[in-house]
Scaffold this active site. Structure first.
Site, short mmCIF file in Angstrom:
data_model
loop_
_atom_site.label_atom_id
_atom_site.label_comp_id
_atom_site.label_asym_id
_atom_site.label_seq_id
_atom_site.Cartn_x
_atom_site.Cartn_y
_atom_site.Cartn_z
N SER A 1 44.72 26.80 32.87
CA SER A 1 44.03 25.63 33.43
C SER A 1 42.52 25.87 33.46
O SER A 1 42.08 26.97 33.79
CB SER A 1 44.48 25.38 34.87
OG SER A 1 45.88 25.32 34.99
N THR B 1 35.32 25.26 43.15
CA THR B 1 34.96 24.83 44.50
C THR B 1 35.20 26.02 45.43
O THR B 1 35.57 27.10 44.97
CB THR B 1 35.82 23.62 44.95
OG1 THR B 1 37.19 24.03 44.96
CG2 THR B 1 35.63 22.43 44.02
N ASN C 1 35.89 27.36 35.65
CA ASN C 1 36.67 28.59 35.57
C ASN C 1 37.93 28.32 34.74
O ASN C 1 38.41 27.19 34.68
CB ASN C 1 37.10 29.04 36.98
CG ASN C 1 37.86 30.36 36.96
OD1 ASN C 1 37.49 31.28 36.21
ND2 ASN C 1 38.92 30.46 37.75
N ASP D 1 40.55 29.31 43.02
CA ASP D 1 41.40 28.71 41.98
C ASP D 1 41.93 27.34 42.41
O ASP D 1 42.99 26.90 41.95
CB ASP D 1 42.58 29.64 41.61
CG ASP D 1 42.12 30.98 41.07
OD1 ASP D 1 41.07 31.02 40.39
OD2 ASP D 1 42.79 32.00 41.33
N HIS E 1 41.86 29.71 34.40
CA HIS E 1 42.83 30.49 35.19
C HIS E 1 44.17 30.48 34.45
O HIS E 1 44.64 29.42 34.04
CB HIS E 1 42.99 29.88 36.58
CG HIS E 1 43.94 30.65 37.43
ND1 HIS E 1 43.60 31.85 38.03
CD2 HIS E 1 45.23 30.42 37.77
CE1 HIS E 1 44.64 32.31 38.69
NE2 HIS E 1 45.64 31.46 38.57
C1 GRF Z 1 41.74 35.05 31.03
O1 GRF Z 1 43.12 35.12 30.84
C2 GRF Z 1 41.37 34.05 32.09
O2 GRF Z 1 42.33 33.06 32.25
C3 GRF Z 1 41.30 34.88 33.34
O3 GRF Z 1 40.84 36.13 32.94
C4 GRF Z 1 41.17 36.34 31.58
C5 GRF Z 1 39.90 36.76 30.88
O4 GRF Z 1 40.13 37.25 29.60
N1 GRF Z 1 40.45 34.22 34.31
P1 GRF Z 1 38.89 37.62 28.65
O5 GRF Z 1 38.02 38.59 29.41
O6 GRF Z 1 38.18 36.34 28.35
O7 GRF Z 1 39.52 38.24 27.45
#
Ligand code: GRF
Length: 218
Positions: free
Chosen positions: A140, A145, A111, A149, A113
């Protein structure tokens, strides 16, 4: 040793700009991956259009059509599994997952974040960084898990918060760095450089004691 081609399923809920970064790098021959499917829990989102344009199979498993999180995640798991992925990439996927689903893909799910974890798990990360007068902000990539996050962080990118920054300006800069950070870490997975052992991330077989810092041009 590089895996033949790492089969990747990308889960999205919306815009899909991180998906686009992966598509572009794969198309440019810079990533040894094959994005075999894009799955969204929301219909009619931009990320599905991006998949269609790149001729990537794409499906919707609409969470509003299920009576419980468990039933939805079971359907999602079946949908993912039909593509036999080596890696599941969450790219703006905005649903909390059941422990069952997370366990099914333990060590094979990443993921991204938008915070310097362990700071600010959950939502509104840009606002929280501004409210706390943080000097730096960033993003990050972590193994998924059961803790939201909270999985071991593999790599981060960061930048300095400027005096005039707003939630919107931070969001723009975060996306710019994410589009470099995420493909890099996905590439590491495809090249067998990273793995999850218990709750510990490994890099080249060694315990990763702190996240790798990836410099970007911001
Ligand atoms: C990103 O900023 C990511 O960190 C978060 O959701 C956003 C997704 O953006 N988990 P996109 O849909 O890839 O433009």
């Amino acid at each position: 040793m590089t895996k033949q081609t790492c089969r990747v399923v990308v889960l999205i809920s919306g815009n899909g700009s991180n998906l686009q970064a992966l598509i572009d790098q794969q198309a440019a021959g810079l990533l040894p991956i094959d994005i075999v499917a894009v799955i969204s829990n929301r219909p009619n989102v931009m990320g599905l259009q991006r998949a269609a344009k790149a001729n990537i199979p794409h499906q919707v498993v609409d969470h509003t059509e299920f009576d419980s999180r468990e039933l939805f995640d079971t359907a999602l798991q079946q949908c993912i599994q039909q593509f036999t992925p080596d890696l599941v990439v969450l790219a703006g996927y905005m649903r909390i997952m059941t422990a069952d689903l997370v366990r099914r893909f333990a060590g094979k799910m990443l993921n991204i974040h938008p915070s310097l974890l362990p700071k600010y798990p959950g939502l509104h990360t840009h606002r929280r960084a501004l409210d706390n007068k943080d000097l730096q902000h960033g993003s990050s990539v972590h193994f998924v898990t059961e803790e939201l996050d909270g999985g071991p962080v593999i790599a981060q990118s960061q930048f300095d918060i400027q005096p005039g920054d707003t939630e919107d300006s931070l969001a723009i800069r975060i996306k710019q760095l994410e589009h470099k950070l995420y493909p890099k870490v996905v590439g590491w997975f495809a090249e067998n450089k990273i793995a999850l052992q218990g709750n510990q991330a490994l890099y080249n077989g060694e315990k990763l004691l702190q996240p790798k810092m990836i410099q970007t041009d911001l």
